[in-house]
Design an enzyme around this catalytic site. Structure first.
Site, short mmCIF file in Angstrom:
data_model
loop_
_atom_site.label_atom_id
_atom_site.label_comp_id
_atom_site.label_asym_id
_atom_site.label_seq_id
_atom_site.Cartn_x
_atom_site.Cartn_y
_atom_site.Cartn_z
N TRP A 101 0.66 -1.12 -0.13
CA TRP A 101 0.10 0.06 0.04
C TRP A 101 0.97 1.38 -0.09
O TRP A 101 0.48 2.26 -0.61
CB TRP A 101 -1.01 0.04 1.19
CG TRP A 101 -1.88 -1.32 1.18
CD1 TRP A 101 -2.07 -1.98 2.25
CD2 TRP A 101 -2.63 -1.53 -0.07
NE1 TRP A 101 -3.01 -3.23 1.72
CE2 TRP A 101 -3.40 -2.86 0.54
CE3 TRP A 101 -2.86 -1.33 -1.21
CZ2 TRP A 101 -4.27 -3.67 -0.21
CZ3 TRP A 101 -3.92 -1.87 -2.04
CH2 TRP A 101 -4.56 -3.07 -1.61
N ASP A 171 -1.25 6.72 6.51
CA ASP A 171 -2.46 5.72 6.31
C ASP A 171 -2.47 4.65 7.29
O ASP A 171 -1.60 3.79 7.46
CB ASP A 171 -1.94 4.86 4.87
CG ASP A 171 -2.86 3.98 4.52
OD1 ASP A 171 -3.74 3.77 5.30
OD2 ASP A 171 -2.90 3.20 3.44
N LYS A 195 -11.77 -1.64 7.41
CA LYS A 195 -10.62 -2.59 8.02
C LYS A 195 -11.40 -2.78 9.55
O LYS A 195 -11.48 -3.71 9.92
CB LYS A 195 -9.21 -2.30 7.99
CG LYS A 195 -8.61 -1.88 6.56
CD LYS A 195 -8.65 -3.28 5.63
CE LYS A 195 -8.62 -3.05 4.06
NZ LYS A 195 -7.44 -2.47 3.45
#
Ligand SMILES: *Cc1c(COP(=O)(O)O)cnc(C)c1O
Length: 360
Positions: A101, A171, A195
């Site tokens: 990511w 993030d 998540k």
């Protein structure tokens, strides 16, 4: 069929209590005669839902007054672009690449300016967090970027990088609200809700106010300017109403549990059950360096792909689902977010012990 123990990395398990409440309110939200899915985002009823959600999030994280909370769309992936478009005044940014990511965010930023990778753990399949105490931060860097918890590889920053005075962007998709954090150490904290917070379709960004300006890269679309959303309290256009409503319920649930200190304790306890087992197992082993281990995502392997597949199959049959590791790592991964109860982890470990005995 009853509910399974869901170890998915995302979209992921939500508190059963939240789902039951949402089910009870499905046809008639608090006497409005409508589902939250059906009501105007300009209605008084929805206005209270989004305002309460923001306030509860502020309470949970102790968000200072000079930070805005935005409810956005486009997944974490759209932030990979929105962040450089809104922040790259000098067209320079430093990225710490600790997984897929972070790498995607880094690649996206390269479209907009001189994004540099100043540290990486790719040499060992992202199984650790590099030393970030003295990195070659560019004098002109508009920000330093990290992915704080690496969902795929199961690593987490235990200390934030030394950014040498530069703004830190993080993030936190897969560790959002898993423990307290000092918001004032960041310029931007953002994460996809799917998540640890709510359903897919909502992204929450917490942004220091001075970074929200009209001074964005030329050509930045209206919808991709933080200022558009900040000026309109996340209601410039139709927001993901139902998702925000569920996030709001999760915030209330977290408050009821005792807040993020309590969640941290609980998450440490859950993770320890799994890691302690992995550390003494003769069959299973964790793939991450001990001092970089995530509390949320726990990857492990047997070292034999066929045995991994057998384990995943038998675990699924026993009601432990979504344990397959990410396709780039293989093996298994147990994501044990806030809503995974302790007994889910205890029962998984019991199952692993049994599997180990049978396959010794
Ligand atoms: C899942 C995940 C992403 C990607 O999220 P999308 O909402 O699918 O764009 C980005 N970063 C982290 C840390 C993630 O866990």
């Amino acid at each position: 069929m009853g509910r399974v123990y869901n170890f998915s990395a995302g979209p992921a398990v939500l508190p059963e209590e939240v789902l039951r409440e949402a089910a009870a309110e499905m046809l008639d939200y608090q006497g409005s005669g409508q589902s939250v899915m059906e009501m105007s985002h300009r209605s008084k009823v929805f206005d209270k839902i989004i305002k309460d959600a923001e306030q509860d999030l502020r309470d949970l994280l102790n968000i200072p007054d000079n930070y805005k909370v935005l409810f956005l769309q486009g997944g974490a992936h759209l932030q990979f672009a929105m962040i450089p478009m809104n922040l790259m005044k000098n067209r320079v940014a430093d990225y710490i690449v600790t997984g897929q990511w972070a790498k995607r965010a880094f690649k996206e930023a390269q479209k907009f300016g001189d994004a540099k990778c100043i540290a990486s753990s790719e040499d060992k399949t992202f199984s650790y967090i590099p030393d970030c105490s003295d990195l070659p931060i560019d004098d002109n860097a508009d920000y330093v970027y990290i992915c704080e918890n690496n969902t795929i590889y199961g690593t987490k920053f235990k200390t934030l990088p030394n950014t040498k005075g530069k703004d830190l962007v993080a993030d936190v998709s897969s560790c959002f609200l898993s423990e307290p954090m000092d918001v004032s150490k960041y310029a931007i904290i953002y994460g996809g809700a799917q998540k640890n917070i709510g359903p897919a379709g909502v992204v929450i960004a917490i942004i220091r106010e001075d970074l929200i300006t009209e001074d964005v890269l030329p050509g930045t679309p209206t919808m991709l300017q933080f200022k558009t959303h900040a000026d309109n309290d996340s209601l410039y256009n139709t927001p993901p109403c139902y998702g925000i409503y569920i996030c709001g319920k999760v915030f209330k649930w977290l408050k009821k549990q005792g807040g993020l200190e309590v969640m941290k304790e609980r998450n440490e306890k859950k993770a320890a059950i799994l890691y302690d087992f992995l550390d003494q197992s003769k069959l299973f082993k964790g793939t991450v360096e001990k001092n970089s281990r995530s509390l949320m995502n726990v990857p492990f392997v047997t070292g034999d792909a066929d045995l991994d597949a057998k384990f995943i199959k038998e675990a699924t049959e026993a009601g432990f689902v979504n344990l397959k590791g990410h396709r780039s790592v293989g093996g298994m991964r147990a994501s044990i977010y806030n809503a995974m109860p302790i007994e889910g982890v205890e029962k998984l470990v019991e199952f692993m012990k049994k599997f180990e005995a049978e396959n010794a």
